[in-house]
Design a protein around this motif. Structure first.
Motif, PDB file in Angstrom:
ATOM      1  N   UNK A 191       0.891  -1.219   0.532  1.00  0.00           N
ATOM      2  CA  UNK A 191       0.138  -0.381   0.220  1.00  0.00           C
ATOM      3  C   UNK A 191       0.590   1.498  -0.299  1.00  0.00           C
ATOM      4  N   UNK A 192       1.526   1.260   0.589  1.00  0.00           N
ATOM      5  CA  UNK A 192       3.073   2.421   1.193  1.00  0.00           C
ATOM      6  C   UNK A 192       3.153   2.293  -0.304  1.00  0.00           C
ATOM      7  N   UNK A 193       3.587   1.822  -0.772  1.00  0.00           N
ATOM      8  CA  UNK A 193       4.922   2.171  -2.380  1.00  0.00           C
ATOM      9  C   UNK A 193       3.885   2.324  -2.813  1.00  0.00           C
ATOM     10  N   UNK A 242       3.730   6.042  -2.983  1.00  0.00           N
ATOM     11  CA  UNK A 242       4.796   7.253  -3.385  1.00  0.00           C
ATOM     12  C   UNK A 242       4.906   7.247  -4.695  1.00  0.00           C
ATOM     13  N   UNK A 243       4.895   5.832  -5.239  1.00  0.00           N
ATOM     14  CA  UNK A 243       4.508   6.314  -6.483  1.00  0.00           C
ATOM     15  C   UNK A 243       3.296   7.001  -6.772  1.00  0.00           C
ATOM     16  N   UNK A 244       2.028   6.914  -6.477  1.00  0.00           N
ATOM     17  CA  UNK A 244       0.900   7.370  -7.424  1.00  0.00           C
ATOM     18  C   UNK A 244       0.153   6.387  -7.606  1.00  0.00           C
ATOM     19  N   UNK A 254      25.750  -7.446  -8.699  1.00  0.00           N
ATOM     20  CA  UNK A 254      25.622  -4.887  -8.020  1.00  0.00           C
ATOM     21  C   UNK A 254      27.251  -4.466  -7.678  1.00  0.00           C
ATOM     22  N   UNK A 255      27.428  -5.513  -6.894  1.00  0.00           N
ATOM     23  CA  UNK A 255      29.506  -5.857  -6.139  1.00  0.00           C
ATOM     24  C   UNK A 255      29.794  -4.976  -8.029  1.00  0.00           C
ATOM     25  N   UNK A 256      30.054  -5.485  -8.817  1.00  0.00           N
ATOM     26  CA  UNK A 256      30.826  -5.316 -10.118  1.00  0.00           C
ATOM     27  C   UNK A 256      29.803  -3.984 -10.623  1.00  0.00           C
ATOM     28  N   UNK A 257      29.079  -3.196 -10.615  1.00  0.00           N
ATOM     29  CA  UNK A 257      28.243  -2.092 -11.270  1.00  0.00           C
ATOM     30  C   UNK A 257      28.336  -2.771 -12.536  1.00  0.00           C
ATOM     31  N   UNK A 258      27.410  -4.047 -13.187  1.00  0.00           N
ATOM     32  CA  UNK A 258      26.806  -4.243 -14.432  1.00  0.00           C
ATOM     33  C   UNK A 258      25.542  -4.196 -14.212  1.00  0.00           C
ATOM     34  N   UNK A 259      25.417  -3.731 -15.308  1.00  0.00           N
ATOM     35  CA  UNK A 259      23.695  -3.381 -15.649  1.00  0.00           C
ATOM     36  C   UNK A 259      22.541  -4.131 -16.055  1.00  0.00           C
ATOM     37  N   UNK A 260      21.591  -4.357 -15.120  1.00  0.00           N
ATOM     38  CA  UNK A 260      20.859  -5.591 -15.113  1.00  0.00           C
ATOM     39  C   UNK A 260      19.648  -5.438 -14.245  1.00  0.00           C
ATOM     40  N   UNK A 261      18.708  -6.461 -14.693  1.00  0.00           N
ATOM     41  CA  UNK A 261      17.281  -6.286 -14.653  1.00  0.00           C
ATOM     42  C   UNK A 261      16.838  -6.978 -13.511  1.00  0.00           C
ATOM     43  N   UNK A 262      15.774  -7.495 -12.886  1.00  0.00           N
ATOM     44  CA  UNK A 262      15.639  -9.008 -11.799  1.00  0.00           C
ATOM     45  C   UNK A 262      13.797  -8.609 -11.718  1.00  0.00           C
ATOM     46  N   UNK A 263      14.302 -10.436 -11.419  1.00  0.00           N
ATOM     47  CA  UNK A 263      12.504 -10.056 -10.466  1.00  0.00           C
ATOM     48  C   UNK A 263      12.581 -11.763  -9.567  1.00  0.00           C
ATOM     49  N   UNK A 264      12.931 -11.118  -8.154  1.00  0.00           N
ATOM     50  CA  UNK A 264      13.324 -11.642  -6.830  1.00  0.00           C
ATOM     51  C   UNK A 264      12.321 -11.687  -6.126  1.00  0.00           C
ATOM     52  N   UNK A 265      11.912 -13.088  -5.012  1.00  0.00           N
ATOM     53  CA  UNK A 265      11.194 -12.875  -4.411  1.00  0.00           C
ATOM     54  C   UNK A 265      11.201 -12.552  -3.368  1.00  0.00           C
ATOM     55  N   UNK A 266      12.205 -11.359  -2.284  1.00  0.00           N
ATOM     56  CA  UNK A 266      12.240 -11.271  -1.080  1.00  0.00           C
ATOM     57  C   UNK A 266      12.552  -9.969  -1.407  1.00  0.00           C
ATOM     58  N   UNK A 267      12.894  -8.938  -0.290  1.00  0.00           N
ATOM     59  CA  UNK A 267      13.093  -7.675  -0.551  1.00  0.00           C
ATOM     60  C   UNK A 267      14.357  -7.886  -0.536  1.00  0.00           C
ATOM     61  N   UNK A 268      15.291  -7.055  -0.932  1.00  0.00           N
ATOM     62  CA  UNK A 268      16.848  -7.185  -0.680  1.00  0.00           C
ATOM     63  C   UNK A 268      17.830  -5.821  -0.201  1.00  0.00           C
ATOM     64  N   UNK A 269      18.539  -6.239   0.583  1.00  0.00           N
ATOM     65  CA  UNK A 269      19.619  -4.855   1.123  1.00  0.00           C
ATOM     66  C   UNK A 269      20.406  -4.631  -0.595  1.00  0.00           C
ATOM     67  N   UNK A 270      20.211  -3.006  -0.559  1.00  0.00           N
ATOM     68  CA  UNK A 270      20.654  -2.320  -1.541  1.00  0.00           C
ATOM     69  C   UNK A 270      20.018  -2.836  -2.564  1.00  0.00           C
ATOM     70  N   UNK A 271      18.852  -2.969  -2.376  1.00  0.00           N
ATOM     71  CA  UNK A 271      17.865  -2.715  -3.720  1.00  0.00           C
ATOM     72  C   UNK A 271      16.336  -2.591  -2.845  1.00  0.00           C
ATOM     73  N   UNK A 272      16.005  -1.080  -3.268  1.00  0.00           N
ATOM     74  CA  UNK A 272      15.038  -0.766  -3.302  1.00  0.00           C
ATOM     75  C   UNK A 272      13.304  -1.354  -3.888  1.00  0.00           C
ATOM     76  N   UNK A 273      13.473  -2.342  -4.994  1.00  0.00           N
ATOM     77  CA  UNK A 273      12.363  -3.061  -5.439  1.00  0.00           C
ATOM     78  C   UNK A 273      12.734  -4.229  -5.949  1.00  0.00           C
ATOM     79  N   UNK A 274      11.645  -5.178  -6.427  1.00  0.00           N
ATOM     80  CA  UNK A 274      11.874  -6.465  -5.809  1.00  0.00           C
ATOM     81  C   UNK A 274      11.962  -7.182  -7.256  1.00  0.00           C
ATOM     82  N   UNK A 275      11.332  -5.963  -8.431  1.00  0.00           N
ATOM     83  CA  UNK A 275      11.013  -6.470  -9.840  1.00  0.00           C
ATOM     84  C   UNK A 275      12.174  -5.082 -10.118  1.00  0.00           C
ATOM     85  N   UNK A 276      12.885  -4.812 -11.396  1.00  0.00           N
ATOM     86  CA  UNK A 276      13.223  -3.823 -12.449  1.00  0.00           C
ATOM     87  C   UNK A 276      13.166  -3.922 -13.598  1.00  0.00           C
ATOM     88  N   UNK A 277      12.596  -3.090 -14.681  1.00  0.00           N
ATOM     89  CA  UNK A 277      12.367  -3.682 -15.907  1.00  0.00           C
ATOM     90  C   UNK A 277      13.283  -2.061 -16.802  1.00  0.00           C
TER      91      UNK A 277
END
Length: 452
Positions: free
Chosen positions: A39-41, A44-46, A126-149
């Motif tokens: 709900x909050x997330x 936040x993005x309207x 992420x450690x090597x600053x690669x450009x990548x998209x992702x879908x993961x089933x848990x909130x991860x440290x250093x990632x503000x969303x669980x999906x990036x496209x």
């Protein structure tokens, strides 16, 4: 692009909605109830729906796509309107593929370890600053969303769930991604409401291998005999790469990769197997073993996977997502092996449909035998909610093959029991995909008696 989400509040659904909103798409959505943090997330993005409930007026001819969540029913009025108008209706895995069909797709499948393997790969990239998209089933440290496209990233790393894609698409999600590089971490029967026999379930992994694109790679756990047989019998035109537990050593409660003495912040054979799968994937993405080891040393684990709640007086309290028989046994064995001189109190909450099925319950036999004190908790309200017949203590003890197993169906009695134990030089492992009836686990962890 105008996209409408039916059941936007789901974990993956709301993350995909945010990802597309960030991409510049015009996103709307609906749901009958939306919990936190969705709900909050969304707010936040309207893109939080202004009111809860379904409204067929949300569905108009100018929509480019409708994305249907698993929470919706087949008679949902918005779905019926979209079907009547002939709109393109996607499940979220279908739409992920639609967005990424020109990328290199890495899909992590298996009955256990999916989130951790995916998280490890993302951490290293992420450690090597690669450009990548992702879908993961848990909130991860250093990632503000669980999906990036995005449009720019050349690869996407996807956690591939074997559960159904949508109410009108009964295919497992991971069949729809069409992997270029695939992982199968192992097979242990789950989701019996959909796959009523073990053969039904294992068949889905056989089919998954067939979805890997020609000349793709299959990275699989060689220690799983049933999986080995499936891989050996597959005629899919892919390269098959097996993995096992890497060489390692445990000293003073710390696990070191060998050779090289890389100190890890994670532990347990299951996590080391996950690490090896992630390493092999990263090698396919042009990251060397040496580079991988440097990056993985700072990986602290995925959320709710052996998450340390408190540590004092030679007592560690862990929270873990383990709920299936294989995950339960692996997690208990990991903590017991890592801290061989400490006792272990292990408590699992049976919460899923499968675990509360009387025919499936026997799958838990001998899974907690490495715990010094084994506890099973079932919130009595869960049976009422799922309209199922409650278990007795004797039924649970018989299924687990442990006459000394402690059983509770009231979280207050469970809390009182745990507070009565002296945990000096004793670890506590709390495992559930639920919430232990609302028990404050962090507060409990701080207040345990650990005095010598």
């Amino acid at each position: 692009m105008r996209i409408h989400f039916i059941a936007i509040g789901g974990s993956a659904m709301h993350n995909l909605a945010i990802a597309l909103h960030r991409k510049g798409y015009q996103v709307t959505g609906s749901d009958d109830v939306i919990f936190e943090p969705s709900s909050s997330r969304l707010d936040k993005h309207g893109i939080l729906p202004k009111s809860m409930g379904w409204n067929e007026d949300n569905i108009t001819e100018n929509l480019d796509a409708v994305i249907l969540g698993m929470h919706a029913l087949v008679d949902n009025p918005e779905l019926l309107k979209a079907q009547k108008l002939g709109l393109r209706i996607y499940s979220y895995p279908e739409y992920i593929y639609e967005q990424t069909k020109d990328k290199l797709r890495v899909v992590i499948g298996g009955s256990h370890g999916k989130t951790t393997i995916t998280s490890m790969i993302l951490h290293v990239l992420n450690y090597y600053k690669k450009d990548f998209d992702y879908l993961v089933g848990a909130q991860l440290a250093g990632f503000d969303t669980m999906v990036k496209v995005t449009d720019s990233a050349p690869i996407i790393v996807i956690e591939g769930d074997e559960y159904l894609a949508s109410p009108i698409d009964r295919r497992p999600k991971f069949h729809l991604y069409k992997a270029n590089i695939a992982v199968i971490s192992g097979i242990a029967w789950d989701h019996i409401n959909v796959f009523p026999t073990y053969q039904d379930y294992t068949r889905q992994f056989d089919l998954f291998i067939d979805t890997i694109q020609p000349d793709g790679k299959l990275i699989f756990c060689k220690k799983d005999n049933d999986l080995n047989a499936i891989v050996e019998n597959s005629n899919a035109p892919v390269e098959k790469i097996g993995y096992e537990i890497p060489d390692h050593e445990v000293r003073d409660g710390v696990t070191y990769l060998l050779p090289g003495e890389t100190a890890l912040k994670i532990f347990g054979d299951h996590n080391l197997m996950n690490l090896n799968a992630a390493r092999l994937v990263c090698q396919q993405l042009a990251i060397s073993e040496e580079e991988f080891n440097v990056a993985i040393a700072s990986f602290t684990g995925a959320a709710k996977r052996l998450e340390l709640l408190n540590s004092s007086n030679e007592t560690n309290v862990y929270k873990d997502f383990a709920h299936s028989p294989s995950k339960l046994k692996a997690t208990i064995d990991a903590v017991k092996t890592q801290f061989a001189t400490r006792k272990l109190v292990a408590c699992i909450e049976l919460h899923t449909f499968s675990s509360l099925n009387k025919d499936f319950l026997t799958q838990y036999a001998n899974t907690m035998c490495n715990a010094d004190v084994a506890i099973v908790y079932i919130d009595e309200k869960t049976f009422e909610h799922k309209k199922m017949q409650p278990f007795t203590k004797e039924q649970v003890q018989m299924a687990f093959n442990d006459d000394n197993l402690q059983f509770f169906n009231d979280f207050a009695l469970l809390e009182s029991y745990l507070q009565s134990i002296n945990f000096y030089r004793t670890n506590l492992l709390l495992m559930s995909s639920g919430n232990f009836g609302g028990l404050d686990l962090t507060k409990l962890a701080r207040e345990l008696n650990t005095v010598s």
